[in-house]
Design a protein around this motif. Structure first.
Motif, PDB file in Angstrom:
ATOM      1  N   LEU A  92       2.462   1.928  -3.347  1.00 13.16           N
ATOM      2  CA  LEU A  92       1.511   2.476  -4.316  1.00 13.16           C
ATOM      3  C   LEU A  92       1.179   3.929  -4.019  1.00 13.16           C
ATOM      4  CD1 LEU A  92      -1.067  -0.464  -4.681  1.00 13.16           C
ATOM      5  CD2 LEU A  92       0.679   0.234  -6.330  1.00 13.16           C
ATOM      6  N   VAL A 107      -2.106  -4.127  -9.469  1.00  7.96           N
ATOM      7  CA  VAL A 107      -1.771  -4.342  -8.060  1.00  7.96           C
ATOM      8  C   VAL A 107      -3.028  -4.084  -7.243  1.00  7.96           C
ATOM      9  CG1 VAL A 107      -0.217  -3.753  -6.171  1.00  7.96           C
ATOM     10  CG2 VAL A 107       0.567  -3.514  -8.542  1.00  7.96           C
ATOM     11  N   ARG A 123       0.844  -1.215   0.000  1.00  7.46           N
ATOM     12  CA  ARG A 123       0.000   0.000   0.000  1.00  7.46           C
ATOM     13  C   ARG A 123       0.870   1.252   0.000  1.00  7.46           C
ATOM     14  NH1 ARG A 123      -2.729  -0.503   4.804  1.00  7.46           N
ATOM     15  NH2 ARG A 123      -1.165   0.822   5.800  1.00  7.46           N
ATOM     16  N   SER A 129      -4.256  -0.336  -7.987  1.00  3.68           N
ATOM     17  CA  SER A 129      -3.437   0.625  -8.721  1.00  3.68           C
ATOM     18  C   SER A 129      -4.216   1.113  -9.929  1.00  3.68           C
ATOM     19  CB  SER A 129      -2.128  -0.035  -9.157  1.00  3.68           C
ATOM     20  OG  SER A 129      -2.388  -1.146 -10.004  1.00  3.68           O
TER      21      SER A 129
END
Length: 598
Positions: A190, A310, A187, A305
């Protein structure tokens, strides 16, 4: 120095999926991936699995999903089934409520209490049959999604192996799943924010072997007295009992100041449990695990994402207190929502743009989970057992998973829940109906025509060894009395079968209110193995799908006699419902649903 076992083949440097996190959520994802015939590696930063504590409630809807993948058997053999919750005040029973509302139709109308270490062991055991093991201790330190963006493996993940001598390696993959917990590195990589709050409320938890004269230790109990804090207790596998003690807000900080300790201690938890159970006695014969957790609710601002390569699942996407046992169940629900979509995209059976529905469907579920958890945790910390039980009772359909639904939002660009507009009278799908697209399809009891025995709708689906049930759509054809509808049903089945080469894997089950003798008259027109008879509880399956919602004027109309086709997605949720007495229109609408998504 630990040297690698050279007898074990080196993991592939190119895989379809890289799963980060070896807890139940990551292990379930890996199991579904290998069942679908795709390749996976799974890494975890911990040196070994956690053997105690954590999530130990598996709700009924989660068991239904696990059953679709054949992953429930060992858990059902090991765990303790609990079907009700009781509240006590000063040793006297105040209230009892079933965990699952009576109108729910499922095999699993109960709560299964089983330690997370057993869940993980079961999932890892089945994953091992595909020669996949969690690589420990390892983690993903970076992801490059630019260098090979248009290639078959668009992500290059740098995996760091913390075992001495292994160093780092680059793994090329199509997808990365961040199942790495509330402090998710994926997380953070990203750049997705983790929003929400952490309260000053704490709770102590312990797993123990106990001796007590308290009678209701085989169910979930909320216990309170005038001179003690609220406790929750419930049975676990192998004769264990789990106890929660819900402390007041700020009490944790007060104890730090008074005792110069950094957390509530084991003796505090034991003492409050003994006080709450008075006049009953409790003796702790052995403590296998204890901890203190902070109550809080946090959520990722997005679950994926931008390129839908992702994804965040489980605590990486949302975290809450263990008060209602939602963490594990919501995480497993995330995985079941996501994996079938990715697999069908990879097989060319679903347009890639529909991967956006993972966020649009699961993010609102997470928000609802956190809202309910906030209310329940506050009620528990307020030490009013009746208030806590009221919260549980009010929200139990949702917390058990049966009330979760995926409603199409007008802002959604894409949706796998399709409700034709009311302007099309031929397939009018009025909002006043009780059953709607996006809801879980109930698993009603019926009679199998061929077997003559009671069964459940989803057990009546013909088994296909090549395609797991969680990768197949299902068409339930509610045919009413075949003496009136056999021609429509037969024509619909014929026209739909001609289009099967254009459709994803799809099962068909015909549900009729006719008797067995009446069905036999039409055997030549129907595949009798796919026919079930809806004769229990006044044809409860037909009644559910024809019933009007409260306040809609439950009048009878000719539309109530039309054939209905209920299209169920691979995850057991209703994709669409079509009502018509025109077989060609029914078939065309089914094909239209699929043509819209492929």
């Amino acid at each position: 120095m630990v040297t690698p076992d050279m007898s074990i083949p080196a993991p592939a440097s190119k895989v379809d999926f890289l799963v980060v996190g070896g807890g139940p959520v990551g292990l379930l994802a890996a199991n579904l991936i290998v069942q679908a015939g795709l390749t996976v590696r799974i890494v975890d930063i911990e040196y070994e699995p956690n053997h105690w504590g954590r999530g130990d409630w598996i709700h009924g809807r989660t068991l239904e999903l696990l059953e679709r993948a054949g992953l429930e058997v060992e858990l059902l053999k090991t765990g303790v089934k609990v079907d009700k919750m009781s509240s006590y005040m000063n040793g006297l029973l105040q209230k009892e409520i079933p965990f699952v509302p009576e109108e729910t139709e499922s095999k699993h109308e109960y709560l299964l209490c089983v330690g997370q270490h057993i869940t993980e062991s079961s999932l890892q055991s089945q994953l091992s049959q595909f020669d996949v093991q969690v690589e420990r201790p390892s983690t993903v330190v970076s992801m490059d999604r630019d260098g090979n963006k248009d290639g078959e493996y668009p992500i290059t993940a740098t995996v760091m192996h913390l075992q001495e001598g292994r160093g780092t390696e680059d793994v090329q993959c199509k997808y990365v799943l961040g199942c790495d917990g509330a402090h998710s590195d994926i997380r953070q990589q990203l750049g997705i924010t983790n929003e929400g709050e952490t309260s000053e409320t704490h709770a102590g938890v312990l797993d123990a072997l106990i001796r007590t004269n308290f009678a209701s230790r085989k169910e979930v109990c909320i216990v309170q007295s005038d001179h003690a804090k609220t406790i929750s207790m419930f049975p676990r596998e192998n004769g264990l009992t789990r106890l929660f003690v819900h402390f007041n807000e700020n009490e944790h900080e007060q104890r730090k100041e008074q005792h110069n300790r950094n957390k509530i201690m084991l003796e505090d938890i034991q003492r409050e449990a003994k006080r709450a159970l008075l006049p009953h006695r409790i003796e702790f014969l052995g403590i296998l695990y204890w901890s203190v957790y902070v109550v809080g609710q946090r959520y990722a601002s997005r679950l994926d994402s931008k390129d839908q390569r992702v994804f965040l699942c489980g605590d990486a996407a949302h975290s809450q207190s263990p008060t209602l046992g939602q963490g594990l169940n919501t995480g497993l629900g995330d995985v079941f929502n996501l994996i079938w979509k990715i697999v069908m995209v990879e097989r060319g059976q679903l347009d890639r743009k529909f991967l956006a529905t993972y966020h649009s469907e699961r993010w609102p579920v997470a928000q609802n989970v956190l809202d309910i958890d906030r209310i329940a945790a506050k009620a528990a910390a307020g030490h009013k057992a009746a208030d806590y039980c009221d919260v549980v009772e009010k929200h139990r359909l949702f917390t058990a998973g049966y009330g979760i639904s995926y409603e199409k939002n007008s802002k959604d660009d894409v949706s796998l829940v399709w409700a034709p507009g009311a302007e099309d009278e031929a397939i009018e799908l009025k909002s006043e109906y009780h059953m709607k697209p996006g809801m879980r399809a109930p698993n009603f009891k019926v009679f199998g025509f061929t077997s003559g025995k009671k069964t459940r709708l989803f057990d009546a689906i013909p088994k296909n060894g090549k395609v797991p049930q969680w990768l197949s759509y299902t068409l339930f054809v509610l045919a009413h009395d075949l003496r009136s509808t056999h021609e429509i049903v037969a024509r619909f089945l014929e026209e739909t079968s001609k289009a099967t080469t254009l459709l994803p894997p799809t099962n068909v089950v015909v549900i009729t209110t006719s008797t067995a003798d009446q069905v036999a008259a039409y055997k030549s027109m129907l595949d009798s193995d796919r026919v079930v008879i809806d004769k229990l509880n006044q044809a409860q399956c037909h009644r559910a799908f024809h019933r009007r919602a409260a306040g809609s004027g439950n009048h009878h109309s000719t539309e109530d006699e039309k054939v209905q086709v209920v299209l169920v997605r691979p995850d057991g949720y209703i994709g669409t419902i079509i009502r018509s007495d025109d077989a060609t229109l029914l078939s065309n609408r089914v094909c239209q649903y699929f043509s819209n998504i492929v």
